[in-house]
Design an enzyme around this catalytic site. Structure first.
Site, short mmCIF file in Angstrom:
data_model
loop_
_atom_site.label_atom_id
_atom_site.label_comp_id
_atom_site.label_asym_id
_atom_site.label_seq_id
_atom_site.Cartn_x
_atom_site.Cartn_y
_atom_site.Cartn_z
N LYS A 88 0.85 -1.21 0.00
CA LYS A 88 0.00 0.00 0.00
C LYS A 88 0.87 1.24 0.00
O LYS A 88 0.65 2.18 -0.76
CB LYS A 88 -0.92 0.01 1.23
CG LYS A 88 -2.05 -0.99 1.15
CD LYS A 88 -2.81 -1.10 2.46
CE LYS A 88 -3.85 -2.21 2.38
NZ LYS A 88 -4.55 -2.48 3.64
N GLN A 146 -4.57 -0.63 9.94
CA GLN A 146 -4.52 -1.99 9.41
C GLN A 146 -5.08 -2.99 10.43
O GLN A 146 -4.68 -3.00 11.59
CB GLN A 146 -3.06 -2.36 9.06
CG GLN A 146 -2.90 -3.72 8.42
CD GLN A 146 -3.51 -3.82 7.03
OE1 GLN A 146 -3.49 -2.87 6.26
NE2 GLN A 146 -4.06 -4.98 6.71
N ASP A 150 -10.92 3.66 4.26
CA ASP A 150 -11.43 2.28 4.20
C ASP A 150 -12.96 2.26 4.20
O ASP A 150 -13.58 1.22 3.95
CB ASP A 150 -10.94 1.49 5.41
CG ASP A 150 -9.74 0.63 5.07
OD1 ASP A 150 -9.55 0.31 3.89
OD2 ASP A 150 -9.00 0.27 6.00
#
Ligand code: NDP
Length: 314
Positions: A58, A102, A125
């Site tokens: 990422k 994460q 997200d």
């Protein structure tokens, strides 16, 4: 066993992800010309060999596309309070457009509280309840990357969604539920199935578009697939036994070489024998996976735009 239909076409996630990233890079250039530098901060707590590969990917992809990316790695002993303070700082920073925490987090950290502490404007997200609500009510939102990537794939391939029966197996907040909502917004008739669904096979067999987001290797068998259906396989499962390998991949020399070398092989939730029945299908690996990172990049640029009141595509 169902009969094989005309040639099933592979939906190449790598190629679609490359196209999305190229468009994102152009958009970043445009923003930079206006003096705006999109920024993404990824927070990974503790050591997670499995997550580490994704996280580094990422950050690397962000840098390649011109996003100012940053990786913060608090130790596994970090407390919920310390994490909340960190998130507060990131929320206040003008140079940060996207904050990604994460998952999974250590058990002693209150993941729900952390995800709710991220500013909805920076929640790339799309997990914050505000973004969940915005998605549901059809307002501009930051949307979970995996289902957003699946919709992009269908759109870009010209696969019709309106009026089709879409069956989503799995109802997680990360994949299943937002997937169902996005398909509904595209005017599909949507059924959501889960572990308590009675007659899963019957529902699956009636799907024009079948999305499997379960996390169980090959649970969707050829008998559960309507010939001509579009098969989207989100599942990422590692199989390690020879018996399982033989059941799903007997005769696949390339995979067998990988299985022998690594002692395991990655596969989805759909039995690969079912793919021959499909009109289109996403392979594992190389289907849905690559799209998730590409859509995270798109989401970061979207956040940068929305936060400044600049126009975004729908
Ligand atoms: P979750 O474990 O959160 O959800 C799984 C869902 O599957 C649940 O809703 C569960 O039902 C349902 N389910 C479990 N067993 C059955 C069954 N026998 N029949 C019908 N439904 C069942 O998983 P996620 O949604 O987070 O992920 C799903 C898969 O997708 C995983 O393999 C994950 O690794 C992969 N994934 C891949 C990504 C990518 O980028 N390619 C991104 C995110 C996930 P219930 O709610 O009743 O328990």
């Amino acid at each position: 066993m169902n009969k094989t239909t005309a040639a099933a076409q592979v939906l190449d996630g790598n190629a679609i992800a490359t196209a999305i990233k190229a468009e994102v890079a152009i958009d970043i250039e445009r923003l930079r010309a206006q003096g705006i530098q999109p920024g993404l901060t990824v927070v990974m707590v503790g050591n997670h060999p499995a997550s580490e590969v994704y996280v580094r990917n990422k950050v690397k992809t962000s840098a390649e596309l011109g996003i100012a990316s940053e990786l913060l790695t608090p130790p596994g002993s970090v407390t919920t309070e310390e994490m909340l303070q960190l998130i507060e700082k990131l929320n206040a920073r003008e140079d940060v457009d996207g904050i990604l925490i994460q998952l999974p987090l250590p058990a002693h950290v209150d993941a729900k509280r952390l995800l709710e502490a991220v500013s909805p404007e920076k929640d790339v997200d799309g997990f914050h309840p505000v973004n969940v609500g915005r998605l549901q009510s059809g307002q501009p939102a930051l949307v979970p990357c995996t289902p957003a990537g699946i919709i992009e794939t269908l759109r870009r391939t010209g696969i019709p969604i309106a009026g089709k029966h879409a069956v989503v197996v799995g109802r997680s907040d990360i994949v299943g539920k937002p997937m169902a909502m996005l398909l509904l917004h595209e005017n599909a008739t949507v059924t959501i199935c889960h572990s308590k669904t009675k007659d899963l096979e019957g529902f699956c067999r009636s799907a024009d578009i079948l999305v499997a987001a379960i996390g169980k290797a090959g649970i969707i068998t050829p008998e559960m697939v309507r010939p001509g259906a579009v098969l989207i396989d989100v599942g990422m499962n590692r199989i390690q036994s020879q018996a399982e390998f033989d059941r799903f991949f007997a005769g696949d020399a390339k995979r067998e070489a990988g299985f022998k070398k690594n002692g395991s092989v990655l596969m989805g939730d759909i039995d690969p024998h079912a793919f021959a029945l499909a009109s289109y299908y996403t392979p594992v690996p190389g289907g849905v996976g690559p799209l998730t990172i590409a859509m995270l990049m798109a989401s970061t640029v979207r956040a940068a735009r929305l936060r400044r009141g600049l126009p975004v595509s729908t």
